[in-house]
Design an enzyme around this catalytic site. Structure first.
Site, PDB file in Angstrom:
ATOM      1  N   ALA A 158      70.387  50.561  56.462  1.00 12.53           N
ATOM      2  CA  ALA A 158      71.792  50.548  56.886  1.00 12.53           C
ATOM      3  C   ALA A 158      72.198  49.255  57.594  1.00 12.53           C
ATOM      4  CB  ALA A 158      72.041  51.751  57.804  1.00 12.53           C
TER       5      ALA A 158
ATOM      6  N   ARG B  86      79.555  38.409  50.938  1.00 16.12           N
ATOM      7  CA  ARG B  86      80.966  38.411  50.518  1.00 16.12           C
ATOM      8  C   ARG B  86      81.718  37.229  51.146  1.00 16.12           C
ATOM      9  NH1 ARG B  86      85.008  43.154  52.018  1.00 16.12           N
ATOM     10  NH2 ARG B  86      83.224  44.459  51.610  1.00 16.12           N
TER      11      ARG B  86
ATOM     12  N   CYS C 171      69.532  60.220  56.662  1.00 12.66           N
ATOM     13  CA  CYS C 171      70.224  61.419  57.180  1.00 12.66           C
ATOM     14  C   CYS C 171      70.151  62.579  56.188  1.00 12.66           C
ATOM     15  CB  CYS C 171      71.686  61.099  57.472  1.00 12.66           C
ATOM     16  SG  CYS C 171      71.912  59.547  58.359  1.00 12.66           S
TER      17      CYS C 171
ATOM     18  N   VAL D  60      57.463  41.746  56.664  1.00 17.44           N
ATOM     19  CA  VAL D  60      57.370  40.582  57.540  1.00 17.44           C
ATOM     20  C   VAL D  60      56.323  40.889  58.599  1.00 17.44           C
ATOM     21  CG1 VAL D  60      58.600  39.107  59.174  1.00 17.44           C
ATOM     22  CG2 VAL D  60      59.739  39.897  57.091  1.00 17.44           C
TER      23      VAL D  60
ATOM     24  N   ASP E 188      68.994  50.459  64.486  1.00 15.84           N
ATOM     25  CA  ASP E 188      68.089  51.182  65.397  1.00 15.84           C
ATOM     26  C   ASP E 188      67.128  50.291  66.175  1.00 15.84           C
ATOM     27  OD1 ASP E 188      69.239  53.442  64.369  1.00 15.84           O
ATOM     28  OD2 ASP E 188      67.386  54.300  63.548  1.00 15.84           O
TER      29      ASP E 188
ATOM     30  N   TRP F  91      97.012  76.768  70.331  1.00 16.27           N
ATOM     31  CA  TRP F  91      96.308  75.908  71.292  1.00 16.27           C
ATOM     32  C   TRP F  91      94.905  75.691  70.736  1.00 16.27           C
ATOM     33  CZ3 TRP F  91      98.400  73.582  75.519  1.00 16.27           C
ATOM     34  CH2 TRP F  91      99.625  74.064  75.980  1.00 16.27           C
TER      35      TRP F  91
END
Ligand SMILES: Cc1cc2nc3c(=O)[nH]c(=O)nc-3n(C[C@H](O)[C@H](O)[C@H](O)COP(=O)(O)OP(=O)(O)OC[C@H]3O[C@@H](n4cnc5c(N)ncnc54)[C@H](O)[C@@H]3O)c2cc1C
Length: 449
Positions: A12, A23, A44, A82, A280, A431
């Site tokens: 992500a 871009r 997820c 890496v 993260d 409500w």
């Protein structure tokens, strides 16, 4: 030679940034290095894959490495890990697991998006091959291979955070007898215990054997050893939270922050020149507590990746911070939180009022209406909203987004009672429970003055 951006970590945070930078800077040479076999996937979705709601692991892949290469002109390399970072030489050392070789790759700009990993307590037997942490799609593949090879009769989940809860439900739905062991007095430490107790009850009603206040002491084949005796387990899932994969950056001299995560400013810049971080592996600023925190959520990773990508691409963007919003579902019970719990407000030194209301998700007379409990924490002197928690059934949890928006806008509960929220009987009472809770908080704040 073209300027090169190297991205470490292909999910992500990393790939959102890589795609955005590409871009904005078509001239940039973008190389993305991912040690696993998959890139750009939805971790997820793993509990729902294990439960059988989603048939195919590939359905959780958003963009394949082939597509990154062909459509985004990103040199996407899977099974490339890496292993070291040299900031002076401006190069990374890469282990190519596919071809069993090691090489060095230079960079002008670096984005670290190495994510986090499940906490593995240093206990006897922790390296057993039936003990699974779940973070990446490769982890999910290993877990499913194990569960398919030897379908587990008994599964033990260690830790009662949201991933533990989701995985516990998933294995019940696969037909296993599931025990969840949690050392704290209650599950879901991210909620106050009164709200978490409702989640606990819902789990038991679903058939999960929940054992709170029980510390795990070790693992043996077929069982988990606890302070309260052994628990049968053909398969174990660790749900003890995560720790940031920040060692690579830390060892290279990049400053670390909250809970050992990489310290970043609001543009996602680290302490090292030309080195950025997202997701993260790095920390965030909490807008309510005004502290740096480590929040490991996809919502945050994607936003931080976007901001890093814009900045790397020559634009200007900031990620102002988090308010600690999270939502999950265990069985038919929806659970959500934002801001500070009562416990956190007390820890952070706020003088506060806390109120709880019970209501329904639709008009009380409307078919299918379900219970919802809302807890609100507000600052005593000012009435400023500090946090909210929701436990309820279908239609309950996403109401937390109103509270999250109110926290971001620094609204008081006095502001909230006049919010022009929508109403029709299939959706709420006239409500809405959000307004009912805000009204009760107003009364408490007025009384406390
Ligand atoms: C079971 C589960 C359920 C979840 N549910 C939710 C949810 O409902 N909502 C939500 O907001 N969040 C959820 N999350 C959290 C969310 O998935 C993560 O916050 C998000 O994936 C973080 O993205 P990331 O890119 O920072 O890190 P990751 O997704 O962890 O990706 C980091 C990548 O870096 C790679 N990597 C690490 N070190 C190296 C290295 N040295 N070299 C090369 N590659 C490396 C890893 O293999 C990994 O693929 C869930 C997570 C799990 C595990």
């Amino acid at each position: 030679m073209a300027e090169r951006l190297v991205v470490i970590g292909g999910d992500a945070g990393g790939m959102t940034a890589a795609a955005m930078a590409r871009r904005l800077r078509p001239d940039l040479d973008v190389v993305a290095l991912e040690r696993g076999a998959h890139m750009s996937y939805s971790a997820c979705g793993i509990p729902y894959l294990v439960a059988g709601d989603i048939d195919d692991l590939d359905d959780l892949v958003v963009v394949t490495p082939d597509r990154f290469r062909a459509e985004y002109n990103i040199d996407a390399r899977t099974r490339h890990e890496v292993t070291a970072l040299d900031l002076d030489a401006r190069q990374v050392e890469v282990r190519d697991h596919e071809h069993d070789r090691t090489y060095k790759l230079g960079f002008d700009t670096l984005l670290v998006a190495t994510g986090a990993r499940p906490v593995r307590p240093d206990l006897p037997g922790i390296d057993g091959d039936t003990i699974h942490g779940v973070q990446t799609l490769d982890d999910a593949e290993r877990l499913l291979a194990d569960a398919d090879r030897r379908p587990p009769r008994a599964v033990t989940v260690v830790g009662g955070g949201y991933i533990g809860l989701e995985m516990a439900e998933a294995f019940v739905r696969r037909g296993a007898a599931v025990t969840l062991v949690e050392a704290a007095p209650e599950v879901m430490r991210t909620l106050d215990t009164d709200m978490a107790a409702m989640v606990h009850k819902a789990m038991e009603a679903f058939g999960i054997d929940v054992r709170t206040g029980v510390a795990v002491e070790g693992f043996e084949p077929g069982r988990v050893l606890t302070a309260a005796g052994p628990v049968e387990a053909d398969l174990v899932v660790l749900g003890l939270g995560v720790q940031p994969n920040s060692e690579l950056a830390g060892d290279a001299g990049v400053a670390l922050g909250a809970r050992g995560a990489i310290s970043v400013n609001r543009r996602q810049q680290t302490s090292a020149d030309g080195v950025w971080a997202a997701g993260d592996c790095c920390d965030s600023f909490h807008l309510v507590s005004q502290r740096n925190v480590h929040v490991a959520l996809g919502t945050v990773a994607n936003k931080q990746g976007r901001v890093a990508g814009i900045n790397i691409g020559g634009g200007y963007a900031t990620f102002p911070g988090v308010v600690g919003t999270a939502v999950t579902k265990v069985c038919s019970t929806e659970v959500a939180r934002t801001g500070l719990t009562e416990t956190e407000a007390a820890r952070d030194g706020f003088a506060y009022e806390a109120v709880t209301i019970e209501s329904t998700t639709r008009a009380g007379y409307f078919p299918g209406t379900k219970p919802i409990t809302v807890k609100v924490v507000a600052e005593r002197d000012t009435g400023r909203l500090l946090g909210a928690q929701i436990v309820g059934e279908e239609g309950a949890a996403k109401r937390i987004d109103v509270f999250a928006t109110a926290l971001t806008a620094r609204l008081t509960v006095f502001d909230m009672i006049s919010l022009d929220l929508s109403y029709a009987p299939p959706f709420s009472s006239v409500w809405d429970p959000v307004l009912v809770a805000a009204r009760k908080a107003v009364e408490a704040v007025e009384r406390g003055r």
